[in-house]
Scaffold this active site. Sequence first.
Site, PDB file in Angstrom:
ATOM      1  N   ASN A   1       0.875  -1.178   0.000  1.00 20.48           N
ATOM      2  CA  ASN A   1       0.000   0.000   0.000  1.00 20.48           C
ATOM      3  C   ASN A   1       0.909   1.223   0.000  1.00 20.48           C
ATOM      4  OD1 ASN A   1      -1.766   2.067   0.491  1.00 20.48           O
ATOM      5  ND2 ASN A   1      -2.403   1.367   2.535  1.00 20.48           N
TER       6      ASN A   1
ATOM      7  N   LYS B   1       0.143   4.288  -0.258  1.00 18.62           N
ATOM      8  CA  LYS B   1      -0.451   5.503   0.336  1.00 18.62           C
ATOM      9  C   LYS B   1      -0.164   6.711  -0.572  1.00 18.62           C
ATOM     10  CE  LYS B   1      -0.129   3.225   4.757  1.00 18.62           C
ATOM     11  NZ  LYS B   1       0.019   3.308   6.207  1.00 18.62           N
TER      12      LYS B   1
ATOM     13  N   HIS C   1      -9.382   1.302   5.153  1.00 15.61           N
ATOM     14  CA  HIS C   1      -8.098   1.455   5.847  1.00 15.61           C
ATOM     15  C   HIS C   1      -8.303   2.411   7.032  1.00 15.61           C
ATOM     16  CE1 HIS C   1      -3.944   2.527   6.691  1.00 15.61           C
ATOM     17  NE2 HIS C   1      -3.594   1.437   6.023  1.00 15.61           N
TER      18      HIS C   1
ATOM     19  N   GLU D   1      -6.642   4.790   8.043  1.00 11.71           N
ATOM     20  CA  GLU D   1      -6.419   6.200   7.717  1.00 11.71           C
ATOM     21  C   GLU D   1      -7.659   6.798   7.060  1.00 11.71           C
ATOM     22  OE1 GLU D   1      -2.735   5.498   5.643  1.00 11.71           O
ATOM     23  OE2 GLU D   1      -1.839   4.941   7.566  1.00 11.71           O
TER      24      GLU D   1
ATOM     25  N   GLU E   1      -4.978  -4.794  10.668  1.00  9.35           N
ATOM     26  CA  GLU E   1      -3.908  -3.805  10.852  1.00  9.35           C
ATOM     27  C   GLU E   1      -4.132  -3.047  12.158  1.00  9.35           C
ATOM     28  OE1 GLU E   1      -2.040  -2.638   6.810  1.00  9.35           O
ATOM     29  OE2 GLU E   1      -3.781  -1.374   7.116  1.00  9.35           O
TER      30      GLU E   1
ATOM     31  N   GLY F   1       2.990   2.347  10.700  1.00 11.70           N
ATOM     32  CA  GLY F   1       3.922   3.453  10.485  1.00 11.70           C
ATOM     33  C   GLY F   1       4.654   3.870  11.748  1.00 11.70           C
TER      34      GLY F   1
ATOM     35  N   SER G   1       3.980  -2.079  10.199  1.00  8.09           N
ATOM     36  CA  SER G   1       5.445  -2.109  10.350  1.00  8.09           C
ATOM     37  C   SER G   1       6.083  -3.440   9.954  1.00  8.09           C
ATOM     38  CB  SER G   1       5.849  -1.730  11.788  1.00  8.09           C
ATOM     39  OG  SER G   1       5.398  -0.428  12.090  1.00  8.09           O
TER      40      SER G   1
HETATM   41  P1  13P Z   1       3.407   0.346   7.527  1.00  2.96           P
HETATM   42  O1  13P Z   1       3.859  -0.959   6.955  1.00  2.96           O
HETATM   43  O2  13P Z   1       4.145   1.514   6.994  1.00  2.96           O
HETATM   44  O3  13P Z   1       3.326   0.299   9.023  1.00  2.96           O
HETATM   45  O4  13P Z   1       1.873   0.564   7.008  1.00  2.96           O
HETATM   46  C1  13P Z   1       0.959  -0.446   7.171  1.00  2.96           C
HETATM   47  C2  13P Z   1      -0.279  -0.084   6.426  1.00  2.96           C
HETATM   48  O5  13P Z   1      -1.001   0.793   6.826  1.00  2.96           O
HETATM   49  C3  13P Z   1      -0.567  -0.821   5.183  1.00  2.96           C
HETATM   50  O6  13P Z   1      -1.854  -0.589   4.750  1.00  2.96           O
END
Ligand code: 13P
Length: 272
Positions: free
Chosen positions: A29, A31, A114, A116, A186, A192, A232
């Site tokens: 992903n 982003k 997601h 976010e 997640e 992150g 992560s």
């Molecule tokens: P990270 O791997 O950067 O922690 O992000 C995970 C994520 O949100 C994937 O959708």
Amino acid sequence: MERREIEQLVRTELVKNVLQTQKFIIAGNWKMNKSKHEVISFLDEVANHDFGEKNTIIIAPPDPYLYLFEDKLRYSKVLYGVQNLFPKESGAYTGELSYTTAKDFGAKYAILGHSERRDLFLECDMLISKKVRICVQNQITPILCIGENLILRQGESYKNHLMGQIKEGLERISGEELSKIIIAYEPIWAIGTGVTATPQQVEETHMFLREFLIQEYGSNLGSTIPLLYGGSVKPSNVKDLALAQSVSGFLIGGASLDASTFKEINNILNGN
Ligand code: 13P
């Protein structure tokens, strides 16, 4: 050779065997990252790379780059998708992406719900369930994201929260349609942040989710819906996470941005 060394050797062989045979879904992903130039060099590095047969490789770039993906991945093993879409064919929905446009550019997957999107753009379960529905109806595989924040995790109520997100997200899906769904767990506190859930935490939660899926949707469908872990994930922890029970693959943010790191993760998940 000492007993401890022999045990270590046996375990290494066992791990290698598991990784060499189990099929994993490896989804990146991206982003809101990358310039056009960076996307082109990434695609040039992965398009003809030998990822092996067994793993499914997916990347979800920012929408404007879909045309590059369509062009450069035409004959590649690497599949791609979108990070979101709106559950309407077309119309007055400023700033949104239609599933028809996504399909037009060859997107086969859509990351939906997601954290976010839920937190920053206030997406609710009902809207997410409409997105899941429209995807299933249009041969786009939804990757439904669920996850708890730190407060919920510490309060132990996170399991109810996760069950609720699944139930509501899949509300408009029934019967065989469930075989077209991917779920990504997640935990928000691990996204992150560099803090990964431990393999024990992942196994515990995934086994709980698996049990819930089987009870809710029956043993046939419930036992086969892929359950990805995200938060992560990187080359240094992916092997241990992959060995946790009921982990079907990974949804990867930061570590999917670099082509060699992404390829390395696949390599590890091929038992190399
Ligand atoms: P990270 O791997 O950067 O922690 O992000 C995970 C994520 O949100 C994937 O959708």
